[in-house]
Enzyme design. Structure first.
Site, PDB file in Angstrom:
ATOM      1  N   LYS A   1       3.506   8.187   6.081  1.00  8.39           N
ATOM      2  CA  LYS A   1       3.641   8.695   7.441  1.00  8.39           C
ATOM      3  C   LYS A   1       4.996   9.427   7.593  1.00  8.39           C
ATOM      4  O   LYS A   1       5.225  10.389   6.918  1.00  8.39           O
ATOM      5  CB  LYS A   1       3.467   7.549   8.429  1.00  8.39           C
ATOM      6  CG  LYS A   1       2.262   6.628   8.086  1.00  8.39           C
ATOM      7  CD  LYS A   1       0.922   7.337   8.141  1.00  8.39           C
ATOM      8  CE  LYS A   1      -0.212   6.575   7.469  1.00  8.39           C
ATOM      9  NZ  LYS A   1      -0.420   5.193   7.890  1.00  8.39           N
TER      10      LYS A   1
ATOM     11  N   ASP B   1       6.072  -4.362  10.374  1.00  3.96           N
ATOM     12  CA  ASP B   1       5.590  -3.043   9.972  1.00  3.96           C
ATOM     13  C   ASP B   1       6.297  -2.022  10.869  1.00  3.96           C
ATOM     14  O   ASP B   1       6.025  -1.937  12.061  1.00  3.96           O
ATOM     15  CB  ASP B   1       4.062  -2.975  10.136  1.00  3.96           C
ATOM     16  CG  ASP B   1       3.474  -1.651   9.666  1.00  3.96           C
ATOM     17  OD1 ASP B   1       4.207  -0.641   9.656  1.00  3.96           O
ATOM     18  OD2 ASP B   1       2.276  -1.613   9.322  1.00  3.96           O
TER      19      ASP B   1
ATOM     20  N   ARG C   1       5.419   0.037 -14.586  1.00  2.00           N
ATOM     21  CA  ARG C   1       4.723  -0.798 -13.591  1.00  2.00           C
ATOM     22  C   ARG C   1       5.692  -1.768 -12.916  1.00  2.00           C
ATOM     23  O   ARG C   1       5.486  -2.196 -11.792  1.00  2.00           O
ATOM     24  CB  ARG C   1       3.546  -1.551 -14.232  1.00  2.00           C
ATOM     25  CG  ARG C   1       2.789  -2.429 -13.237  1.00  2.00           C
ATOM     26  CD  ARG C   1       1.367  -2.778 -13.676  1.00  2.00           C
ATOM     27  NE  ARG C   1       1.279  -3.227 -15.038  1.00  2.00           N
ATOM     28  CZ  ARG C   1       1.706  -4.409 -15.478  1.00  2.00           C
ATOM     29  NH1 ARG C   1       2.243  -5.262 -14.642  1.00  2.00           N
ATOM     30  NH2 ARG C   1       1.583  -4.737 -16.750  1.00  2.00           N
TER      31      ARG C   1
ATOM     32  N   TYR D   1      -2.401  -2.658  12.257  1.00  2.00           N
ATOM     33  CA  TYR D   1      -3.124  -1.623  11.497  1.00  2.00           C
ATOM     34  C   TYR D   1      -4.449  -2.192  10.945  1.00  2.00           C
ATOM     35  O   TYR D   1      -4.449  -3.257  10.295  1.00  2.00           O
ATOM     36  CB  TYR D   1      -2.218  -1.157  10.358  1.00  2.00           C
ATOM     37  CG  TYR D   1      -2.780  -0.048   9.515  1.00  2.00           C
ATOM     38  CD1 TYR D   1      -2.965   1.225  10.028  1.00  2.00           C
ATOM     39  CD2 TYR D   1      -3.131  -0.273   8.199  1.00  2.00           C
ATOM     40  CE1 TYR D   1      -3.475   2.242   9.264  1.00  2.00           C
ATOM     41  CE2 TYR D   1      -3.645   0.746   7.401  1.00  2.00           C
ATOM     42  CZ  TYR D   1      -3.820   2.004   7.941  1.00  2.00           C
ATOM     43  OH  TYR D   1      -4.334   3.000   7.169  1.00  2.00           O
TER      44      TYR D   1
HETATM   45  C1  LIG Z   1      -1.011   4.013   7.444  1.00  2.00           C
HETATM   46  C2  LIG Z   1      -0.479   2.708   7.840  1.00  2.00           C
HETATM   47  C3  LIG Z   1      -0.474   1.612   6.959  1.00  2.00           C
HETATM   48  C4  LIG Z   1      -1.085   1.685   5.571  1.00  2.00           C
HETATM   49  O1  LIG Z   1      -0.462   2.626   4.771  1.00  2.00           O
HETATM   50  P1  LIG Z   1      -1.189   3.466   3.601  1.00  2.00           P
HETATM   51  O2  LIG Z   1      -0.083   4.253   3.035  1.00  2.00           O
HETATM   52  O3  LIG Z   1      -2.271   4.289   4.243  1.00  2.00           O
HETATM   53  O4  LIG Z   1      -1.776   2.474   2.651  1.00  2.00           O
HETATM   54  C5  LIG Z   1       0.077   0.434   7.402  1.00  2.00           C
HETATM   55  N1  LIG Z   1       0.595   0.323   8.650  1.00  2.00           N
HETATM   56  C6  LIG Z   1       0.597   1.337   9.523  1.00  2.00           C
HETATM   57  C7  LIG Z   1       1.172   1.151  10.888  1.00  2.00           C
HETATM   58  C8  LIG Z   1       0.054   2.569   9.151  1.00  2.00           C
HETATM   59  O5  LIG Z   1       0.053   3.579  10.027  1.00  2.00           O
END
Ligand SMILES: *Cc1c(COP(=O)(O)O)cnc(C)c1O
Length: 394
Positions: free
Chosen positions: A209, A184, A59, A112
């Site tokens: 992604k 992000d 963890r 997001y």
């Molecule tokens: C998908 C996404 C997230 C969140 O990620 P998860 O892996 O689904 O928890 C955050 N920011 C952006 C821009 C995203 O496309």
């Protein structure tokens, strides 16, 4: 990879984070263990005291996850990486570490959906105030700063409005007020944009992604240079149990080896798709930073190495026509998420951003006719032929 002699991006994608085990494994193995044996009592004490590097409990850290963390740190020009169970695990840990009762955060209006949602529900409940503004206007960012602002959290380009924020400019404003800036960077991936090199303090990725890229695993990461914040964030991650699993880390590690190949091919396809859409009579408008018609075309060229493979567009006839399009495509899959090898299409107003109020959606530029398109690595001609036959049916 012990030496830093070979630093090209594809070289880092393939090799950074590798370490030599006793068998000479070429691929980082999956260390499927929850706990690690100490050599003796003193060794255990030194690990707990942080006087010696090593693993205690999965963890908190795990060798497979650590390999991925090193690869991500190398790709984003950071010193430390932290792997998370999901992108949202990284988002919630970031907020929990920097924000407390009475604090304030500034974020991008079209950030997001769940990143905004967690601030508007849980963090609000715990006494944290949030302002969501158009961060593409740096003056608006400076105006929103309060004495209790503890974090600026931006997303650029935004999802799904494909609006850009000038990272360098916002970083310089944030630092004048001693506020950390987190970005992000999911939409661009480290191939196309490196926020730490533009002055940001922390980079966040949903590994789900582009970085994993095969739509078969969920994961998240934070990357940074500051040792104190790295320790603090890792501790917060371990408290919340938001850690990445070693098997998950292995999958992302493997996916990341072809990151540039995928990102650049998808981008080449997206350029062609954008040209096709911009000239189609049934398309009302299109947002793609690779087109000269994008209002921030110059900023995109300055801060990004390429416009990427995400675009959004409106179909003439609004919501109904958009729905028809989504039902008529055959190659593109109707699904949320993005950045995989396959082309995906979705409708944010009824899907990813349905949790926002209609007013907040409109204020953030997410109109009801907006269709989001994540261009994959299939043949561009096939993606365009699919869109063409679907648009013909409207
Ligand atoms: C998908 C996404 C997230 C969140 O990620 P998860 O892996 O689904 O928890 C955050 N920011 C952006 C821009 C995203 O496309």
């Amino acid at each position: 990879m012990e030496n830093n002699k070979f630093n090209g991006i594809r070289t880092k994608e393939v090799h950074a984070g590798d370490f030599q085990d006793q068998f000479g494994s070429v691929v980082t193995p999956i260390y499927q263990t929850s706990t690690f044996e100490f050599k003796n009592a003193d060794h255990g004490a030194r690990l707990f005291a942080g006087e010696e590097d090593g693993f205690i409990y999965t963890r908190i850290g795990n060798p497979t996850t650590h390999s991925l963390e090193e690869k991500l740190a190398a790709l984003e020009f950071g010193k430390y990486g932290i792997g998370f169970a999901s992108g949202m695990g990284a988002v919630s840990t970031l907020f929990a570490y920097f924000l407390g009762q009475g604090d304030h955060i500034i974020s991008t209006d079209a950030v997001y959906g769940p990143s905004r949602g967690i601030l508007e529900t849980y963090f609000k409940k715990f006494g944290v105030a949030a302002d969501f503004i158009d961060t593409s206007d740096p003056f608006a960012v400076e105006k929103a700063i309060k004495p209790n602002t503890k974090l600026i959290y931006i997303e650029t380009p935004t999802n799904p409005t494909i609006k850009l924020t000038d990272i360098e400019e916002v970083a310089s404003i944030a630092h004048q007020y001693d506020i950390p800036l987190a970005v992000d960077n999911t939409f661009s991936s480290p191939v196309l944009q490196n926020p730490l090199n533009l002055g940001a303090d922390i980079v966040l990725h949903s590994l789900t992604k582009f970085i994993n890229g095969h739509a078969d695993v969920v994961g998240g990461a934070l990357i940074l240079k500051d040792e104190k914040h790295h320790k603090g964030l890792r501790k917060t991650m371990a408290y919340f149990g938001a850690n990445m699993d070693p098997h998950q880390a292995y999958m992302v590690y493997r996916g990341a080896k072809t990151l540039s190949l995928r990102v650049l091919q998808a981008q080449e396809n997206a350029m062609k798709v954008a040209d096709f859409l911009e000239n189609h009579p049934k398309v009302a408008w299109i947002n793609y930073p690779g087109l000269k018609s994008h209002p921030q075309y110059d900023l995109a060229r300055r801060q990004m190495k390429g416009p990427g493979s995400m675009l959004s567009f409106g179909v003439k006839g609004g919501l109904e026509a958009g729905k028809k399009l989504m039902n008529a495509v055959e190659l593109a899959k109707l699904a949320v998420s993005l950045g995989g090898v396959e082309t995906l299409i979705q409708h944010p107003a009824s899907m990813t951003h349905a949790g926002m109020s209609p007013e907040a959606r409109l204020a953030a530029g997410i109109t009801d006719d907006l269709v989001r398109f994540s261009v994959g690595i299939e043949e561009a001609e096939d993606i365009i032929a699919d869109l063409k036959q679907a648009l013909d049916k409207i």
